[in-house]
Design an enzyme around this catalytic site. Structure first.
Site: not given
Ligand code: NDP
Length: 281
Positions: A57, A198, A237, A240, A245, A249, A275
């Site tokens: 990241y 989300l 996980i 935000s 937010r 959450n 599956r």
């Molecule tokens: P999420 O599903 O957590 O969604 C994140 C998005 O939702 C951001 O744009 C955030 O915006 C917004 N958001 C969060 N809370 C709210 C709320 N209450 N209301 C409105 N909007 C909201 O997506 P991620 O892909 O970030 O997944 C979460 C985590 O999982 C990642 O950050 C990472 O740590 C991990 N991950 C791991 C992967 C892997 O391959 N192992 C792949 C992808 C993710 P804002 O920040 O502006 O609030």
């Protein structure tokens, strides 16, 4: 008064919060750094003490933000980071972990994951993980984006039974793991870490989810997270960068969904009947 955050249990019996904090896209824009640190600190303040990051990241930038957020309170946090598959050779894994430790400003990572299966033999990565565990640089190791076949391969390796988690794409609109992978992991007491809970924000624009959430006086994010918190041994996980937010959450842990409400969600987002290939980002 908020309810305590439910916990998930690692195979060694350790309990971790079932609702943590993601960090993908943090550390990318310098002027956002202070707000990102504040958002992570707000999460830790309200009990979301598991933080998920990765060397990938922002090319280490998210680990630096995480390090800044936990400075002075390392012991309050369960820290998860990941090695890139391209670094996951026997020596490369150890070097990558040491670089992550420096960026995070800590002497140990609680859970260290292989980000996805790659070209280096899994056996070498597992050997390196076991060495890191023996030296105390990591507390436990696991994998990410591993399907059932890859899980079987890892668990057949020497030391492979120590795999402590599988982090996969899991949310209301992506439920494929419920058919085979999740039961397989549950039988071995290995938690699922649900990434993009989300759906990277897309779920929040789902009209049916929005309607149901409004009827319950919840936000769509809270309803989507509450669904995951009702599943056994799942760790969600959400990411935000906004303290407000993050607190919104956090409140999803206070929600108790009825059987009827869970059925309504099943009708809107049907569970898998066969599956399916593992979905990933
Ligand atoms: P999420 O599903 O957590 O969604 C994140 C998005 O939702 C951001 O744009 C955030 O915006 C917004 N958001 C969060 N809370 C709210 C709320 N209450 N209301 C409105 N909007 C909201 O997506 P991620 O892909 O970030 O997944 C979460 C985590 O999982 C990642 O950050 C990472 O740590 C991990 N991950 C791991 C992967 C892997 O391959 N192992 C792949 C992808 C993710 P804002 O920040 O502006 O609030």
């Amino acid at each position: 008064m908020s309810q305590p955050i439910p916990t998930a249990t690692l195979p060694d019996g350790r309990q971790v919060p079932a609702l943590g904090l993601g960090t993908w896209h943090m550390g990318e824009i310098r002027s956002d750094a202070a707000a990102e640190v504040r958002a992570l600190q707000a999460g830790v303040d309200c009990g979301m003490t598991l933080i998920d990051t990765a060397e990938m990241y922002a090319s280490g930038g998210a680990e630096k933000i995480t390090g800044e957020a936990i400075r002075g309170r390392r012991d309050a946090v369960f820290l998860v980071s990941k090695v890139l598959p391209s670094n996951a050779s026997r020596n490369g894994t150890v070097a990558a972990c040491e670089a992550s430790l420096r960026r995070l400003g800590t002497e140990h990572i609680d859970l260290y994951l292989l980000h996805w299966p790659g070209r280096h033999p899994l056996r070498d990565t597992v050997e390196a993980f076991e060495q890191l565990r023996a030296s105390g640089k990591i507390g436990a190791w696991g994998v990410s984006n591993f399907d059932s076949l890859a899980m079987r391969q890892v668990s057949a390796l020497p030391g492979g039974q120590n795999c402590a988690a599988n982090q996969v794409l899991y949310n209301l609109s992506t439920r494929g793991i419920e058919f085979e992978l999740q039961p397989w992991l549950a039988e071995r007491s290995i938690p699922v870490m649900a990434y993009s809970p989300l759906d990277e924000g897309r779920l929040l624009r789902h009209p049916g989810l929005g309607r149901m959430a409004r009827g319950l006086a919840l936000s769509p994010a809270q309803l989507a997270l509450a669904f995951l918190l009702h599943r056994d041994n799942v760790i969600a996980i959400p990411k935000s960068s906004s303290p407000e937010r993050v607190r919104e959450n956090r409140a999803s842990a206070d929600i108790s969904l009825t059987g009827e409400q869970l059925t309504e969600l099943d009708q809107m987002f049907p569970p898998p009947r066969s599956r399916q290939p593992l979905a990933m980002i």
